[in-house]
Structures are given as structure tokens and as C-alpha cells.
Scaffold this active site. Structure first.
Site, short mmCIF file in Angstrom:
data_model
loop_
_atom_site.label_atom_id
_atom_site.label_comp_id
_atom_site.label_asym_id
_atom_site.label_seq_id
_atom_site.Cartn_x
_atom_site.Cartn_y
_atom_site.Cartn_z
CE LYS A 299 8.30 -11.35 -14.42
NZ LYS A 299 6.48 -10.88 -14.46
NE ARG B 61 9.45 -4.65 -13.66
CZ ARG B 61 8.66 -5.02 -13.02
NH1 ARG B 61 9.23 -5.92 -12.41
NH2 ARG B 61 7.65 -5.78 -13.42
NE ARG C 45 -0.78 -11.24 -9.51
CZ ARG C 45 0.24 -10.59 -10.64
NH1 ARG C 45 1.54 -11.65 -10.08
NH2 ARG C 45 0.93 -9.21 -10.92
NE ARG D 146 0.35 -7.16 -8.66
CZ ARG D 146 1.29 -7.24 -9.05
NH1 ARG D 146 2.24 -8.85 -8.26
NH2 ARG D 146 2.31 -7.14 -9.56
NE ARG E 152 1.73 -4.20 -13.81
CZ ARG E 152 1.02 -5.95 -13.14
NH1 ARG E 152 -0.20 -5.96 -13.22
NH2 ARG E 152 1.66 -6.78 -12.53
P1 AP5 Z 1 3.50 -14.95 -11.15
O1 AP5 Z 1 4.03 -15.99 -10.46
O2 AP5 Z 1 2.58 -13.59 -10.26
O3 AP5 Z 1 3.10 -13.86 -12.36
P2 AP5 Z 1 4.59 -12.25 -12.44
O4 AP5 Z 1 5.63 -12.73 -13.62
O5 AP5 Z 1 6.00 -12.36 -11.43
O6 AP5 Z 1 3.72 -11.19 -12.58
P3 AP5 Z 1 4.15 -10.06 -11.50
O7 AP5 Z 1 2.37 -9.22 -12.45
O8 AP5 Z 1 3.93 -9.79 -10.30
O9 AP5 Z 1 5.38 -9.43 -12.26
P4 AP5 Z 1 5.28 -7.63 -12.61
O10 AP5 Z 1 6.56 -8.13 -13.41
O11 AP5 Z 1 4.34 -7.01 -13.09
O12 AP5 Z 1 5.05 -7.09 -11.37
P5 AP5 Z 1 6.44 -6.94 -9.94
O13 AP5 Z 1 5.38 -7.17 -8.32
O14 AP5 Z 1 7.40 -7.48 -10.16
O15 AP5 Z 1 1.31 -15.15 -12.21
C1 AP5 Z 1 0.49 -14.44 -12.23
C2 AP5 Z 1 -0.81 -15.43 -12.59
O16 AP5 Z 1 -1.17 -16.39 -13.20
C3 AP5 Z 1 -0.73 -16.39 -10.75
O17 AP5 Z 1 -2.26 -15.64 -10.97
C4 AP5 Z 1 -0.27 -17.36 -10.90
O18 AP5 Z 1 -1.05 -17.81 -9.81
C5 AP5 Z 1 -1.00 -17.24 -12.22
N1 AP5 Z 1 -0.56 -18.75 -13.24
C6 AP5 Z 1 1.64 -18.50 -13.28
N2 AP5 Z 1 1.94 -19.67 -13.76
C7 AP5 Z 1 0.56 -20.05 -14.54
C8 AP5 Z 1 0.22 -21.30 -14.85
N3 AP5 Z 1 1.83 -22.23 -15.63
N4 AP5 Z 1 -0.29 -21.74 -15.42
C9 AP5 Z 1 -1.18 -21.02 -15.31
N5 AP5 Z 1 -1.68 -19.52 -14.42
C10 AP5 Z 1 0.00 -19.22 -14.02
O19 AP5 Z 1 5.88 -5.35 -10.40
C11 AP5 Z 1 4.90 -4.57 -9.70
C12 AP5 Z 1 5.55 -2.96 -9.97
O20 AP5 Z 1 6.64 -2.77 -8.92
C13 AP5 Z 1 5.98 -3.00 -11.62
O21 AP5 Z 1 4.88 -2.18 -12.16
C14 AP5 Z 1 6.10 -1.35 -11.05
O22 AP5 Z 1 5.60 -0.68 -10.44
C15 AP5 Z 1 7.31 -1.88 -9.77
N6 AP5 Z 1 9.08 -2.51 -9.75
C16 AP5 Z 1 9.14 -3.88 -9.65
N7 AP5 Z 1 10.20 -3.97 -9.88
C17 AP5 Z 1 10.88 -2.73 -10.70
C18 AP5 Z 1 12.18 -2.36 -11.37
N8 AP5 Z 1 13.01 -3.73 -11.27
N9 AP5 Z 1 12.01 -1.56 -11.41
C19 AP5 Z 1 10.80 -0.40 -11.64
N10 AP5 Z 1 9.72 -0.32 -10.76
C20 AP5 Z 1 9.40 -1.90 -10.33
#
Ligand code: AP5
Length: 214
Positions: A15, A90, A128, A162, A173
Site C-alpha cells: 500500500k 481499518r 523491509r 521497523r 498484525r
Molecule cells: P509496503 O509498501 O511498505 O507495504 P504496506 O502495505 O504499506 O505495509 P505496512 O506494513 O506499512 O502496512 P501496515 O498496514 O501493517 O502498517 P502501517 O504502517 O499502516 O511494502 C512492504 C515491503 O514489500 C517493502 O519492503 C516493499 O519494498 C516490498 N514490496 C512492495 N511492493 C512489492 C512488490 N510488488 N514486489 C516485491 N516486494 C514489494 O501501520 C502500522 C501500525 O500503526 C499498525 O499496526 C497500528 O498499530 C497503527 N495504525 C496505523 N493505522 C491505523 C489505523 N487506521 N487504526 C489504528 N491503528 C493504526
């Protein structure tokens, strides 16, 4: 068209990678709740400490706290023609809060599911690394930086791993995603506001598909 683009997908689905490309190339601001919470790390307040603890556990920050930061951020000038929400909503409560907010802001919501098979997610997350300076995302397996451990754009800055990308935290997660976030796909599908992209394969090919939808 003034629109809110919502990315929904499991942790590691890509994402952030796709949302950042959309921001760079189409000029639509990317609002990542995860990034905003991580930025709170530097604040020494009870709320900031609570948020860091929850994130480290792999669980979700409360709906009210999350809504407050989303509302504040999206009321800024750069969002008036539309914006991307990466990681929000979410939960069903967050989806309802966004429904209200989008009405207040006079915008439609389009949800985009980024679909990646479960088996690929663990490697993406444990591999990552990201730049604390510019947020550029790398992967030791799929997108290594030119110099190991350092950002291509900021060669003096060491990349970070991270703490919630450890294997045991990733499992939590993924469970939280299945229980609380996945049902939102049906919520948006039932109102005809869901598109789906295949998140596997080449990042540029995925972006090409995405750019046809937005
Ligand atoms: P990346 O693009 O970083 O993936 P992502 O989907 O953004 O993954 P996240 O782990 O950031 O999502 P998340 O939802 O768990 O975390 P968030 O920060 O929102 O890609 C991942 C890896 O794959 C990278 O290394 C990339 O290079 C690689 N990649 C990408 N595309 C590829 C491809 N096509 N082929 C191969 N490799 C590829 O949330 C973190 C925490 O914050 C949550 O757990 C929660 O505690 C809190 N939080 C955030 N939002 C909320 C909310 N709305 N409500 C409550 N708590 C929240």
C-alpha cells in the site's frame, strides 16, 4: 474529481509503495496513519508513549485517536482537491467516521484493495527497510538499496528496520487485519466503491494498473 482514495490490504501488501508513487506522479497527497503514528515517536507525552506501545504489539490504536489525526491532517490545504488514505480506515467504526468526514469535505470515497497471497507477505515485511529521512521503502530481497543499509537518496542516512516487522509481531498484525479490516472490503464492495489490484509482480506494472483506476 475531488475524491478520497483508500488503500486496503494486509500488512506488507505494498500500500505504502503504491501510494507514494501515486503521490509523486499524480500529485495526490498520501496520508499514512502508520507514518503519522511513527512520527509521534519523538514526542514525550503519555499519548505518544501509548501509541508506540500499541504499535509495537501489532494491535490497533483507538478509533478516536486515529480519527482525530486523520481529520486534522486532511483539513489542511493540500488535501482540498482529494487525497490518498494509506492504512485508514481499518475498522468498521473508522469506516463510518470516514463516511461522515467525506460528506463534510464534499468528496466521494473509492477503496482499492491491494491483493497479495499470504505466503509472500512475511518475506516482504521481514525484509523491509526504510529511510527515516525521506520515508523511501526498500527490501533486502526485492528492492535492495545501492549500498547495503543506506538510503539511495540520502547516502549518509542508515536505513531502519521497523520493530513491528519481526516475525511474531507480523503474525498478530495479520490476525488483526483478518478480523477487523478485511470485512471493510465487503462494506465498500456492497456500495459499488471497491476496485481490486493484484499486488504481486513488478512494482511498475502494478502502478500501471492502479493509475487506470484513479
Ligand atoms: P509496503 O509498501 O511498505 O507495504 P504496506 O502495505 O504499506 O505495509 P505496512 O506494513 O506499512 O502496512 P501496515 O498496514 O501493517 O502498517 P502501517 O504502517 O499502516 O511494502 C512492504 C515491503 O514489500 C517493502 O519492503 C516493499 O519494498 C516490498 N514490496 C512492495 N511492493 C512489492 C512488490 N510488488 N514486489 C516485491 N516486494 C514489494 O501501520 C502500522 C501500525 O500503526 C499498525 O499496526 C497500528 O498499530 C497503527 N495504525 C496505523 N493505522 C491505523 C489505523 N487506521 N487504526 C489504528 N491503528 C493504526
Amino acid at each position: 474529481m475531488r475524491r478520497i482514495i483508500v488503500f486496503i490490504g494486509a500488512p506488507g501488501a505494498g500500500k505504502g509503495t503504491q501510494a507514494r508513487l501515486l503521490q509523486e506522479r499524480a500529485g495526490i497527497p498520501q496520508i499514512s496513519t502508520g507514518d503519522m503514528f511513527r512520527e509521534m515517536k519523538t514526542l514525550d507525552t503519555p499519548l505518544a508513549r501509548e501509541v508506540q506501545e500499541i504499535m509495537a504489539s501489532g494491535k490497533l490504536v483507538s478509533d478516536d485517536v486515529t480519527y482525530r489525526i486523520v481529520k486534522e491532517r486532511t483539513s489542511r490545504d493540500d488535501c482540498r482537491d482529494g487525497y490518498i488514505l494509506d492504512g485508514y480506515p481499518r475498522t468498521s467504526a473508522q469506516a463510518e467516521q470516514l463516511e461522515e468526514l467525506s460528506k463534510e469535505q464534499g468528496m466521494d470515497v473509492l477503496a482499492i484493495e491491494v491483493d497479495v497471497p499470504r505466503g509472500e507477505l512475511m518475506k516482504r515485511l521481514t525484509g523491509r527497510r526504510s529511510c527515516p529521512e525521506c520515508g523511501e521503502i526498500y527490501n533486502v530481497y526485492f528492492k535492495p538499496p545501492k549500498k547495503e543499509g543506506f538510503c539511495d537518496l540520502h547516502p549518509e542516512v542508515e536505513l531502519q528496520h521497523r520493530s513491528d516487522d519481526r516475525e511474531d509481531k507480523v503474525a498478530t498484525r495479520l490476525e488483526v487485519y483478518d478480523e477487523q479490516t478485511k470485512p471493510l472490503l465487503e462494506y465498500y464492495a456492497s456500495s459499488g466503491r471497491l476496485e481490486k489490484i493484484d499486488g504481486t509482480g513488478d512494482v511498475e506494472a502494478i502502478y500501471a494498473g492502479l493509475s487506470k483506476l484513479v
